[in-house]
Scaffold this active site. Structure first.
Site, short mmCIF file in Angstrom:
data_model
loop_
_atom_site.label_atom_id
_atom_site.label_comp_id
_atom_site.label_asym_id
_atom_site.label_seq_id
_atom_site.Cartn_x
_atom_site.Cartn_y
_atom_site.Cartn_z
N LYS A 1 0.83 -1.11 0.06
CA LYS A 1 -0.04 -0.06 -0.01
C LYS A 1 0.75 1.36 0.01
O LYS A 1 0.63 2.19 -0.57
CB LYS A 1 -0.95 0.14 1.21
CG LYS A 1 -1.82 -1.21 1.45
CD LYS A 1 -2.75 -1.14 2.58
CE LYS A 1 -2.13 -1.11 3.81
NZ LYS A 1 -1.43 -2.35 4.38
N ARG B 1 -9.40 1.47 8.69
CA ARG B 1 -8.73 0.10 9.02
C ARG B 1 -9.93 -0.62 9.52
O ARG B 1 -9.81 -1.96 9.86
CB ARG B 1 -7.59 0.09 9.74
CG ARG B 1 -6.47 -0.48 9.12
CD ARG B 1 -5.37 -0.22 10.15
NE ARG B 1 -3.82 -1.09 9.68
CZ ARG B 1 -2.85 -0.49 9.42
NH1 ARG B 1 -2.95 0.53 8.92
NH2 ARG B 1 -1.87 -1.34 8.96
N ARG C 1 11.53 -5.73 4.65
CA ARG C 1 11.22 -4.48 4.62
C ARG C 1 12.20 -3.53 5.45
O ARG C 1 12.58 -3.79 6.47
CB ARG C 1 9.57 -4.11 5.16
CG ARG C 1 9.53 -2.52 5.34
CD ARG C 1 8.17 -2.23 5.23
NE ARG C 1 7.34 -3.08 6.14
CZ ARG C 1 5.87 -2.82 6.26
NH1 ARG C 1 5.30 -2.13 5.37
NH2 ARG C 1 5.31 -3.29 7.39
N ARG D 1 11.39 -1.79 11.12
CA ARG D 1 10.17 -1.36 12.03
C ARG D 1 10.00 -2.27 13.16
O ARG D 1 10.31 -3.64 13.05
CB ARG D 1 8.88 -1.42 11.22
CG ARG D 1 8.72 0.08 10.38
CD ARG D 1 7.73 0.11 9.54
NE ARG D 1 6.44 -0.63 9.98
CZ ARG D 1 5.07 -0.30 9.33
NH1 ARG D 1 4.98 0.05 8.40
NH2 ARG D 1 4.05 -1.05 9.93
N ARG E 1 -0.54 -9.07 13.47
CA ARG E 1 -1.04 -8.03 12.44
C ARG E 1 -2.13 -8.51 11.27
O ARG E 1 -2.95 -8.08 10.80
CB ARG E 1 -0.03 -6.96 11.85
CG ARG E 1 0.66 -6.41 12.97
CD ARG E 1 1.89 -5.66 12.43
NE ARG E 1 1.65 -4.92 11.35
CZ ARG E 1 2.63 -4.60 10.77
NH1 ARG E 1 3.95 -4.89 10.86
NH2 ARG E 1 2.49 -3.49 9.84
P1 ADP Z 1 2.46 -1.82 3.40
O1 ADP Z 1 2.23 -0.44 3.22
O2 ADP Z 1 1.08 -2.31 2.62
O3 ADP Z 1 2.40 -2.43 4.62
P2 ADP Z 1 4.77 -1.80 1.86
O4 ADP Z 1 4.52 -0.79 0.46
O5 ADP Z 1 5.71 -1.13 2.95
O6 ADP Z 1 3.30 -2.31 2.48
O7 ADP Z 1 5.68 -2.94 1.37
C1 ADP Z 1 5.85 -3.90 2.08
C2 ADP Z 1 7.43 -4.52 1.88
O8 ADP Z 1 7.27 -5.21 0.56
C3 ADP Z 1 8.59 -3.27 1.37
O9 ADP Z 1 9.74 -3.80 1.71
C4 ADP Z 1 8.24 -3.22 -0.15
O10 ADP Z 1 9.77 -2.53 -0.47
C5 ADP Z 1 7.85 -4.67 -0.79
N1 ADP Z 1 7.07 -4.50 -1.54
C6 ADP Z 1 6.11 -3.90 -2.00
N2 ADP Z 1 5.45 -4.02 -3.32
C7 ADP Z 1 6.10 -4.96 -3.51
C8 ADP Z 1 5.78 -6.02 -4.91
N3 ADP Z 1 5.01 -5.76 -5.72
N4 ADP Z 1 6.79 -7.12 -4.88
C9 ADP Z 1 7.82 -7.23 -3.91
N5 ADP Z 1 7.91 -6.33 -3.06
C10 ADP Z 1 7.19 -5.42 -2.73
P1 AMP Z 2 1.06 0.84 8.82
O1 AMP Z 2 2.25 1.64 8.84
O2 AMP Z 2 0.02 1.05 8.15
O3 AMP Z 2 1.41 -0.65 8.73
O4 AMP Z 2 0.39 0.65 10.58
C1 AMP Z 2 1.38 0.49 11.49
C2 AMP Z 2 0.61 0.40 12.89
O5 AMP Z 2 -0.02 1.69 13.16
C3 AMP Z 2 -0.64 -0.76 12.72
O6 AMP Z 2 -0.45 -1.93 12.96
C4 AMP Z 2 -1.58 0.04 13.82
O7 AMP Z 2 -1.32 -0.36 15.04
C5 AMP Z 2 -1.43 1.47 13.35
N1 AMP Z 2 -2.44 2.17 12.69
C6 AMP Z 2 -2.15 2.67 11.39
N2 AMP Z 2 -3.05 3.08 10.76
C7 AMP Z 2 -4.19 2.91 11.58
C8 AMP Z 2 -5.54 2.79 11.64
N3 AMP Z 2 -6.04 3.50 10.53
N4 AMP Z 2 -6.26 2.50 12.79
C9 AMP Z 2 -5.74 2.03 13.69
N5 AMP Z 2 -4.52 1.70 13.85
C10 AMP Z 2 -3.72 2.23 12.77
#
Ligand code: ADP
Ligand code: AMP
Length: 214
Positions: free
Chosen positions: A13, A88, A127, A160, A171
């Site tokens: 995302k 969410r 990541r 993270r 999660r």
């Molecule tokens: P989210 O925001 O949904 O938690 P991220 O955008 O942070 O996910 O992506 C999670 C991990 O996967 C990151 O390390 C990112 O670089 C990697 N990633 C994102 N999209 C892809 C993809 N299409 N293929 C492989 N790895 C990806």
């Molecule tokens: P993310 O960076 O989107 O993966 O979010 C990391 C963490 O932040 C999640 O696991 C939740 O604990 C908190 N968080 C982020 N966005 C929300 C939301 N919209 N509602 C509740 N918790 C959130």
């Protein structure tokens, strides 16, 4: 254009939201990034959010909604925004609908990035994130030019706290229980679009641009 990114943690995302924000000149609003910035700066909101995040739980809706309502009424949101990690829960989605309706607006696209659970743990374990600008990398799939250094701002890349395998599983469970129902919610609103998130980053972005009408 008002866009919501849906999908499991690690589905991509944030990666895609940043690309959409750059392409369309709209702000990328990541509630997770906002919470992490608050934790880093030691604010009251950050202190309240941290224990929930570290345990892999959601931050309570009341805290999340207050910051989002404030954010969408800032000047840079006039032409739209791309939400990443919000809403969410169904109550968050309903509160957003109500706030938009009050302003005579609605969500244009809810984009669900589909990635099976089996791929998620690999994604999360590799990541690396920049605490400075929020850019995200992957040690194998999307490495930075210099190991440990952010391409965008030169900041230090870190793992993270909530990307440990045991927290990732927690999660994922929270996602299936509390966030996945939003797919039907936005399907019913007529604005859901789904993309195959197992393709590589650029291919997923191409698919998103196509569904946005390019
Ligand atoms: P989210 O925001 O949904 O938690 P991220 O955008 O942070 O996910 O992506 C999670 C991990 O996967 C990151 O390390 C990112 O670089 C990697 N990633 C994102 N999209 C892809 C993809 N299409 N293929 C492989 N790895 C990806
Ligand atoms: P993310 O960076 O989107 O993966 O979010 C990391 C963490 O932040 C999640 O696991 C939740 O604990 C908190 N968080 C982020 N966005 C929300 C939301 N919209 N509602 C509740 N918790 C959130």
């Amino acid at each position: 254009m008002k866009i919501i990114m849906l999908g499991a943690p690690g589905a991509g995302k944030g990666t895609q939201a940043k690309k959409i924000a750059d392409r369309y000149g709209i702000p990328h609003i990541s509630t997770g990034d906002i919470f992490r910035a608050n934790i880093k700066n030691g604010t009251e909101l950050g202190m309240k959010a941290k224990s929930y995040m570290d345990a892999g739980n959601l931050v309570p809706d009341s805290l999340t909604l207050e910051l989002v309502m404030d954010r969408i009424h800032q000047d840079d949101c006039q032409n739209g925004y791309v939400f990443d990690g919000f809403p969410r829960t169904i109550p968050q989605a309903e509160a957003l609908e109500e706030a938009l309706r009050a302003d005579g607006q609605s969500i244009d696209y809810a984009i669900d990035i589909e990635v099976p659970d089996e791929n998620i743990v690999t994604r999360m374990s590799g990541r690396r994130a920049c605490l400075g600008c929020g850019a995200t990398y992957h040690t194998v799939f999307a490495p930075p030019k210099t190991e440990g250094v952010c391409d965008r701002c030169g900041g230090e890349l870190t793992i993270r706290d909530d990307d440990k395998p045991e927290t990732v599983n927690k999660r994922l469970g929270v996602y299936h229980q509390q966030t996945q129902p939003l797919i039907d919610f936005y399907q019913d609103k007529g604005c859901l679009a789904q993309v195959d998130g197992t393709k590589d980053v650029e291919e997923v972005f191409q698919d998103i641009c196509e569904l946005l009408g390019e």
